[in-house]
Design an enzyme around this catalytic site. Sequence first.
Site, mmCIF file in Angstrom:
data_model
loop_
_atom_site.group_PDB
_atom_site.id
_atom_site.type_symbol
_atom_site.label_atom_id
_atom_site.label_comp_id
_atom_site.label_asym_id
_atom_site.label_seq_id
_atom_site.Cartn_x
_atom_site.Cartn_y
_atom_site.Cartn_z
ATOM 1 N N ASN A 8 0.726 -1.435 -0.094
ATOM 2 C CA ASN A 8 0.085 0.076 0.082
ATOM 3 C C ASN A 8 1.312 1.494 0.070
ATOM 4 O O ASN A 8 1.532 1.589 0.964
ATOM 5 C CB ASN A 8 -1.048 0.048 1.178
ATOM 6 C CG ASN A 8 -2.077 1.282 1.419
ATOM 7 O OD1 ASN A 8 -2.297 2.088 0.614
ATOM 8 N ND2 ASN A 8 -2.440 1.061 2.120
ATOM 9 N N TRP A 9 0.810 1.895 -1.328
ATOM 10 C CA TRP A 9 1.515 2.737 -1.569
ATOM 11 C C TRP A 9 1.270 4.186 -0.536
ATOM 12 O O TRP A 9 2.103 4.681 -0.576
ATOM 13 C CB TRP A 9 2.414 3.118 -2.294
ATOM 14 C CG TRP A 9 2.788 2.136 -3.801
ATOM 15 C CD1 TRP A 9 3.204 0.778 -2.671
ATOM 16 C CD2 TRP A 9 4.015 2.019 -5.019
ATOM 17 N NE1 TRP A 9 3.990 0.223 -3.965
ATOM 18 C CE2 TRP A 9 4.399 0.986 -5.217
ATOM 19 C CE3 TRP A 9 3.416 2.780 -5.464
ATOM 20 C CZ2 TRP A 9 4.745 0.908 -6.415
ATOM 21 C CZ3 TRP A 9 4.300 2.816 -6.473
ATOM 22 C CH2 TRP A 9 4.686 1.472 -6.893
ATOM 23 N N LYS A 10 -0.307 4.363 -0.502
ATOM 24 C CA LYS A 10 -0.496 5.533 -0.285
ATOM 25 C C LYS A 10 -0.372 6.725 -0.526
ATOM 26 O O LYS A 10 -0.528 6.217 -1.845
ATOM 27 C CB LYS A 10 0.121 5.779 1.275
ATOM 28 C CG LYS A 10 -0.011 3.999 2.748
ATOM 29 C CD LYS A 10 0.320 4.479 4.258
ATOM 30 C CE LYS A 10 0.126 3.186 4.349
ATOM 31 N NZ LYS A 10 0.783 3.788 6.367
ATOM 32 N N HIS B 49 -9.561 0.525 4.813
ATOM 33 C CA HIS B 49 -8.365 1.116 5.967
ATOM 34 C C HIS B 49 -8.404 2.288 6.935
ATOM 35 O O HIS B 49 -9.436 3.092 6.404
ATOM 36 C CB HIS B 49 -7.203 1.748 4.387
ATOM 37 C CG HIS B 49 -5.725 1.799 4.799
ATOM 38 N ND1 HIS B 49 -5.296 3.074 5.854
ATOM 39 C CD2 HIS B 49 -4.850 0.632 4.466
ATOM 40 C CE1 HIS B 49 -3.860 2.250 6.414
ATOM 41 N NE2 HIS B 49 -3.989 1.395 5.720
ATOM 42 N N GLU C 255 -6.662 4.837 7.492
ATOM 43 C CA GLU C 255 -6.545 5.887 7.284
ATOM 44 C C GLU C 255 -8.068 6.374 6.793
ATOM 45 O O GLU C 255 -8.342 7.575 6.969
ATOM 46 C CB GLU C 255 -5.373 6.179 6.841
ATOM 47 C CG GLU C 255 -4.545 5.881 7.141
ATOM 48 C CD GLU C 255 -3.045 5.604 6.438
ATOM 49 O OE1 GLU C 255 -2.880 5.085 4.953
ATOM 50 O OE2 GLU C 255 -1.886 5.355 7.617
ATOM 51 N N GLU D 151 -5.687 -5.201 9.983
ATOM 52 C CA GLU D 151 -4.217 -4.250 10.393
ATOM 53 C C GLU D 151 -4.659 -2.731 12.397
ATOM 54 O O GLU D 151 -5.958 -2.726 12.133
ATOM 55 C CB GLU D 151 -4.182 -3.416 9.941
ATOM 56 C CG GLU D 151 -4.023 -4.148 8.805
ATOM 57 C CD GLU D 151 -3.337 -3.009 7.284
ATOM 58 O OE1 GLU D 151 -2.310 -2.944 6.759
ATOM 59 O OE2 GLU D 151 -3.751 -1.892 7.232
ATOM 60 N N GLY E 184 2.383 1.551 10.626
ATOM 61 C CA GLY E 184 3.432 3.191 10.591
ATOM 62 C C GLY E 184 4.256 3.680 11.755
ATOM 63 O O GLY E 184 4.446 4.367 12.252
ATOM 64 N N SER F 12 3.696 -2.132 10.639
ATOM 65 C CA SER F 12 5.213 -2.359 10.899
ATOM 66 C C SER F 12 5.698 -3.664 10.302
ATOM 67 O O SER F 12 6.778 -4.132 10.849
ATOM 68 C CB SER F 12 5.341 -1.991 11.973
ATOM 69 O OG SER F 12 4.908 -0.839 12.329
ATOM 70 N N GLY G 134 3.303 -1.215 3.904
ATOM 71 C CA GLY G 134 3.037 0.249 3.723
ATOM 72 C C GLY G 134 4.078 0.738 3.733
ATOM 73 O O GLY G 134 5.006 0.191 2.260
ATOM 74 N N GLY G 135 5.406 1.405 4.629
ATOM 75 C CA GLY G 135 6.111 1.612 3.878
ATOM 76 C C GLY G 135 7.135 1.382 3.850
ATOM 77 O O GLY G 135 7.725 1.129 2.714
HETATM 78 C C1 PEP Z 1 -0.733 0.019 6.447
HETATM 79 O O1 PEP Z 1 -1.064 1.251 5.967
HETATM 80 O O2 PEP Z 1 -1.817 -0.527 5.515
HETATM 81 C C2 PEP Z 1 0.391 -0.569 6.310
HETATM 82 C C3 PEP Z 1 -0.136 -1.857 7.014
HETATM 83 O O3 PEP Z 1 1.771 0.545 7.511
HETATM 84 P P1 PEP Z 1 3.304 0.425 7.993
HETATM 85 O O4 PEP Z 1 3.054 -0.756 7.281
HETATM 86 O O5 PEP Z 1 3.477 1.133 7.070
HETATM 87 O O6 PEP Z 1 3.290 -0.136 9.335
#
Ligand code: PEP
Length: 251
Positions: free
Chosen positions: A9-11, A97, A99, A167, A173, A212, A233-234
Amino acid sequence: MARKLIAGNWKMNLLRPEGTALARDLALRLARTVDPAFDLLVCPPATIIAPIADAVQGSGLLVGGQDCHSAQEGAHTGDVSARMLADLGCSHVIVGHSERRQDHGEIDLMVAEKAAAAQAEGLVAIICIGETEAERNDGRALQVCSRQIAGSLPQGATAENTVIAYEPVWAIGTGRTPTTADVAEVHAHIRAALGARVPSEAAGIRILYGGSVKPGNAAELLAVPNVDGALVGGASLKADDFWAIAEASAG
Ligand code: PEP
């Protein structure tokens, strides 16, 4: 059980040059891998899905959206429909999600409607659920996940058109993750909740862990029973890290 799904997920990150380069890099690694043990998906921002889908066409790298509207067209300024994503070559779309739930007030019913719209266009809906830190501290993590499964899963959800992403909001994050025992408990609970909701499909619906996930913790998280992949994500923004996570899924 199907191969593990490793989804990035590049957001709201990356412009066309670096996004296309990252996708090309992953596509090349995938093309060089004989019989990969995982499915690999990237979900770029809507603005660069088209060039990325074109750049990786035929490579096996899957491309998805990060959200869709519940309607397929109409007067919804700024929104993107599942039909539009499918038209660009997407196979998946993330819905619900945390967010989006936080920033856009999306509630379970809206998430279910978006998932239904995605499935109607032939997309796989990746439905995100997970408790906040306060809910976990109150001992309500399992209850929150069952409520979100009950409310966010559309009629007609199948193992082919639905993926669940667990999640925990507090793990996204932050660099913090639940213990593997906690992940095992929640994923088993989600499997049981799916069994109550869609008995014939529950065993085949992939349940991803997200929050994470990094190269250093991927192997142990992906080895937990009922963890059928990861939503990243990151770490999905760097080819080496994302690829290392994918390779860790092979065991
Ligand atoms: C996400 O936003 O779906 C996510 C899992 O982010 P991260 O891996 O950065 O915690």
